[in-house]
Design a protein around this motif. Structure first.
Motif, PDB file in Angstrom:
ATOM      1  N   GLU A  40      39.719  40.607  51.593  1.00 31.30           N
ATOM      2  CA  GLU A  40      40.258  41.372  50.467  1.00 31.30           C
ATOM      3  C   GLU A  40      40.742  42.752  50.888  1.00 31.30           C
ATOM      4  O   GLU A  40      41.684  43.282  50.313  1.00 31.30           O
ATOM      5  CB  GLU A  40      39.220  41.482  49.350  1.00 31.30           C
ATOM      6  N   HIS A  41      40.093  43.332  51.909  1.00 34.02           N
ATOM      7  CA  HIS A  41      40.584  44.609  52.439  1.00 34.02           C
ATOM      8  C   HIS A  41      42.014  44.427  52.960  1.00 34.02           C
ATOM      9  O   HIS A  41      42.908  45.232  52.651  1.00 34.02           O
ATOM     10  CB  HIS A  41      39.657  45.076  53.564  1.00 34.02           C
ATOM     11  N   ALA A  42      42.213  43.357  53.732  1.00 37.70           N
ATOM     12  CA  ALA A  42      43.553  43.087  54.265  1.00 37.70           C
ATOM     13  C   ALA A  42      44.534  42.740  53.155  1.00 37.70           C
ATOM     14  O   ALA A  42      45.693  43.183  53.166  1.00 37.70           O
ATOM     15  CB  ALA A  42      43.474  41.941  55.278  1.00 37.70           C
ATOM     16  N   ALA A  43      44.078  41.957  52.159  1.00 35.05           N
ATOM     17  CA  ALA A  43      44.951  41.574  51.046  1.00 35.05           C
ATOM     18  C   ALA A  43      45.386  42.796  50.250  1.00 35.05           C
ATOM     19  O   ALA A  43      46.549  42.904  49.829  1.00 35.05           O
ATOM     20  CB  ALA A  43      44.242  40.572  50.144  1.00 35.05           C
ATOM     21  N   ALA A  44      44.471  43.735  50.035  1.00 36.80           N
ATOM     22  CA  ALA A  44      44.803  44.941  49.283  1.00 36.80           C
ATOM     23  C   ALA A  44      45.863  45.761  50.013  1.00 36.80           C
ATOM     24  O   ALA A  44      46.793  46.296  49.399  1.00 36.80           O
ATOM     25  CB  ALA A  44      43.543  45.778  49.051  1.00 36.80           C
ATOM     26  N   PHE A  83      35.969  48.262  45.530  1.00 39.44           N
ATOM     27  CA  PHE A  83      37.259  48.946  45.361  1.00 39.44           C
ATOM     28  C   PHE A  83      38.071  48.166  44.329  1.00 39.44           C
ATOM     29  O   PHE A  83      37.777  46.995  44.038  1.00 39.44           O
ATOM     30  CB  PHE A  83      38.026  49.072  46.690  1.00 39.44           C
ATOM     31  N   PRO A  84      39.082  48.827  43.739  1.00 39.08           N
ATOM     32  CA  PRO A  84      39.825  48.196  42.635  1.00 39.08           C
ATOM     33  C   PRO A  84      40.669  47.004  43.093  1.00 39.08           C
ATOM     34  O   PRO A  84      41.058  46.914  44.260  1.00 39.08           O
ATOM     35  CB  PRO A  84      40.703  49.324  42.096  1.00 39.08           C
ATOM     36  N   LEU A  85      40.949  46.120  42.158  1.00 44.21           N
ATOM     37  CA  LEU A  85      41.847  44.996  42.403  1.00 44.21           C
ATOM     38  C   LEU A  85      43.277  45.533  42.452  1.00 44.21           C
ATOM     39  O   LEU A  85      43.790  46.061  41.469  1.00 44.21           O
ATOM     40  CB  LEU A  85      41.711  43.962  41.287  1.00 44.21           C
ATOM     41  N   VAL A  86      43.938  45.395  43.619  1.00 42.08           N
ATOM     42  CA  VAL A  86      45.307  45.878  43.793  1.00 42.08           C
ATOM     43  C   VAL A  86      46.235  44.668  43.868  1.00 42.08           C
ATOM     44  O   VAL A  86      46.068  43.791  44.718  1.00 42.08           O
ATOM     45  CB  VAL A  86      45.460  46.728  45.071  1.00 42.08           C
ATOM     46  N   ARG A 130      41.189  35.629  43.939  1.00 42.52           N
ATOM     47  CA  ARG A 130      40.752  36.573  44.973  1.00 42.52           C
ATOM     48  C   ARG A 130      39.278  36.932  44.857  1.00 42.52           C
ATOM     49  O   ARG A 130      38.683  37.429  45.823  1.00 42.52           O
ATOM     50  CB  ARG A 130      41.632  37.819  44.933  1.00 42.52           C
ATOM     51  N   LEU A 131      38.675  36.666  43.727  1.00 44.40           N
ATOM     52  CA  LEU A 131      37.237  36.901  43.586  1.00 44.40           C
ATOM     53  C   LEU A 131      36.429  36.036  44.547  1.00 44.40           C
ATOM     54  O   LEU A 131      35.289  36.378  44.892  1.00 44.40           O
ATOM     55  CB  LEU A 131      36.791  36.620  42.145  1.00 44.40           C
ATOM     56  N   GLY A 132      36.991  34.924  45.002  1.00 48.74           N
ATOM     57  CA  GLY A 132      36.266  34.033  45.902  1.00 48.74           C
ATOM     58  C   GLY A 132      36.400  34.381  47.368  1.00 48.74           C
ATOM     59  O   GLY A 132      35.810  33.695  48.221  1.00 48.74           O
TER      60      GLY A 132
END
Length: 642
Positions: free
Chosen positions: A605-609, A575-578, A597-599
């Motif tokens: 990342e789902h939660a971060a997005a 999914f895209p970087l938001v 965030r790539l790490g």
């Protein structure tokens, strides 16, 4: 078999904790020293104005201290339905000074005038006691925008009093250019700050007391603290009921004093809310009624024991906040000390020897702290609602106007002097009146929550609460990209009490979605810096978001760098970087955040997005508000500039 531990008793609220006798004595003395100058100024001003003798003035001061002690114990300890049971000290209200002088002079001054004053005080006290439960029902007219304004005004309006003491007081020692006065005031203030910074526990809580004692000792060493009055004072001085004679009653004087007590009730309400904020105790209608009954009873007792109208003393509210000692029994101890001072004139003379600049230095810290409590209360106010901006700005502005220019009271009719003679009174009444005008009169005065979304014109909160699901989605769909399930669920949370509640509904709906729904939403957000955004094909909201940090017109090297990171991100997570780019200080920070965030793992990342989507929706919601509110618009647009 090991016995089960017995359940412990519920811990007492800090307000109700009874401290050791030693600490009660020390903390109580601190309250008395901080309070003393304000306590005796009213009888001094009154006696000088209506022509009382020095002996009569001394008796008034002793009676004042004696009754202050009784009143403070009633308010803090309480009984039946009297007394709010908070750490609130009682003192003679400054609001009554001008009306009492006018009453006394109209009756011929001297003792004759004093007897008419006491007749009015007695009746006004009884009236306050009986109207307390009715006044407390008006608590709905005291939301945070009113109480926060009143508390702030109280703190700010008291600062000139502290500054006046810091320059030497109102007497012959007053000199704003005196380096010695400045040294005593700032030295006392600096010592209080130093103690609070260096020490913890008990020592930190008596910082004000230590500052007053050390400041007085230093002034005494330099010959600037005088205790000559101690030798001329009696050891015992008992105030007797109706010492000056039986009270006389005048209808005009009674009406004037009842009006004073109604105005004082507003100030008491603000003080009670302020203290409730400090000690973290919720204030309800019955609390206000109990506090006002105590005011009324104390005022009646004042009329009997040769004193004046009483109210919660805002000066000591700041001391509670500064020391963080919340026990109401400390104020009860202070009340007992004041009773003793009222019975022992020599002790009162010692306290009276504290130099004005030393008192002023301590008062600067305490009074400013009251204003800080007001700021904390105003932090709960919805300033996206332009009406609240007007209420706070107008009430504080008028309060500071008459505080800085007290001569204004001379330009109004006599009946209005009681209002324009006090910044606290004028500002408090203004805040209450404007709150009623903007929030309780008519139905078309709801806060504007959206300025011309979808070309529909300005939409107000009452209209939002009446929207159908389709209208609501059509209005607020642009807060998010793609699917509208979260907007539909936000609609189900109606009615919204204010714009804060409306904003929260979108956040709660966003995080209530299933993982599949949330993944679909995340996938709907465009790639950062893409040509689709620059061309406006992904929506005006995305274009506005990304243009705030220049992502729609990047130079080729920057565009390539960002494209590489977003491509790597999408390949890794699907999914895209938001990123909420309005939160980023610069383009470099956006790139840095993408690399970091790539790490992360996919769940992280789902939660971060989702968190970033919530931030983006918040900014877009502010855009709606800013279009509806030009003042908010100027603030949000300035803060979003690159």
């Amino acid at each position: 078999m090991k016995a089960e531990p017995r359940p412990s008793r519920a811990a007492r609220h800090p307000v109700d904790q009874v401290l050791s006798p030693g600490r009660l004595a020390v903390y109580g003395t601190q309250h008395v020293l901080a309070f003393y100058a304000g306590a005796v100024i009213v009888p001094i001003l009154l006696a000088n104005s209506i022509g009382l003798s020095t002996e009569q003035l001394v008796h008034l001061i002793n009676a004042d201290l004696f009754t202050c002690g009784i009143a403070s114990i009633i308010q803090s300890v309480g009984f039946w339905k009297v007394g709010v049971r908070l750490p609130l000290l009682q003192g003679v209200t400054f609001t009554a000074v001008s009306p009492m002088i006018a009453i006394g002079m109209a009756a011929g001054g001297g003792t004759d005038g004093l007897l008419v004053i006491y007749g009015a005080v007695l009746v006004a006290g009884l009236a306050t006691f009986f109207i307390a439960p009715f006044f407390s029902r008006l608590i709905r007219f005291f939301p945070p925008v009113v109480t926060g304004s009143v508390i702030t005004i109280i703190g700010l309006a008291l600062l000139p009093v502290a500054a006046g003491d810091a320059t030497g007081g109102a007497g012959p020692t007053s000199d704003p250019t005196s380096g010695k006065n400045l040294a005593y005031a700032l030295g006392t203030l600096a010592l209080i700050v130093l103690i609070q910074r260096v020490f913890k526990g008990f020592v930190a809580t008596i910082a004000v007391l230590a500052g007053l004692v050390v400041g007085t000792l230093v002034a005494w060493a330099f010959g600037d603290a005088h205790f000559d009055a101690v030798n001329g004072s009696d050891w015992v001085g008992v105030t007797t009921p109706f010492h000056f004679g039986w009270p006389q009653f005048s209808i005009a004087a009674i009406i004037s004093m009842v009006l004073v007590m109604l105005i004082t009730a507003v100030e008491t309400t603000g003080d009670v809310f302020a203290t409730g904020e400090i000690v973290e105790k919720r204030i309800g209608r019955e609390d206000i009624a109990r506090a006002l009954r105590a005011d009324g009873l104390a005022t009646t007792i004042g009329g009997v024991f040769n004193s004046f109208p009483y109210t919660c003393f805002a000066e000591n509210v700041g001391l509670v906040r500064l020391t963080r000692v919340k026990s109401r029994w400390v104020v009860a101890a202070a009340g007992l000390i004041m009773i003793l001072l009222g019975l022992v004139p020599k002790a009162g003379a010692i306290v009276a020897g504290i130099p004005h600049p030393v008192l002023g230095g301590a008062a600067l810290a305490m009074f400013a702290t009251v204003a800080v409590v007001g700021f904390q209360t105003l932090a709960k106010v919805d300033f996206h609602d332009h009406r609240n901006v007007v209420i706070v700005a107008t009430s504080v502005g008028l309060a500071m106007y008459v505080t800085a220019q007290p001569q204004v009271a001379q330009a109004v009719p006599g009946w209005a002097e009681i209002i324009f003679g006090s910044g606290i009174t004028l500002g408090s009444l203004t805040a209450i009146g404007l709150n009623i005008l903007f929030h309780h009169v008519g139905k078309d005065f709801g806060p504007a929550v959206a300025g011309q979304p979808r070309g529909t014109g300005t939409i107000r909160l009452d209209q939002v609460n009446e929207m159908s699901r389709e209208e609501f989605v059509r209005t607020f769909a642009e807060l998010f990209q793609g699917p509208t399930w979260m907007v539909e669920r936000a609609w189900e949370m109606r009615p919204f009490a204010d714009t804060h509640a409306l904003r929260r509904s979108f956040q709660e709906a966003l995080f209530s979605g299933s993982q599949e729904e949330q993944r679909e939403l995340i996938a709907s957000y465009p790639q950062l810096g893409s040509q689709l955004v620059a061309d406006g094909l992904s929506g005006e909201a995305s274009l506005r978001d990304q243009s705030t940090r220049g992502l729609t017109y990047l130079a080729e090297p920057d565009r390539d760098e960002l494209a590489a990171i977003t491509a790597q991100y999408k390949e890794r997570f699907g999914f895209p970087l938001v990123i909420s780019v309005r939160d980023a200080e610069s383009f470099e920070r956006i790139v840095e955040q993408g690399r970091e965030r790539l790490g992360n793992c996919e769940n992280q990342e789902h939660a971060a997005a989702l968190l970033e989507i919530a931030k983006i929706a918040g900014f877009r919601f502010d855009d709606f508000l800013s279009d509806a509110n030009p003042i908010h618009s100027a603030r949000t647009r300035w803060s979003s500039r690159p």
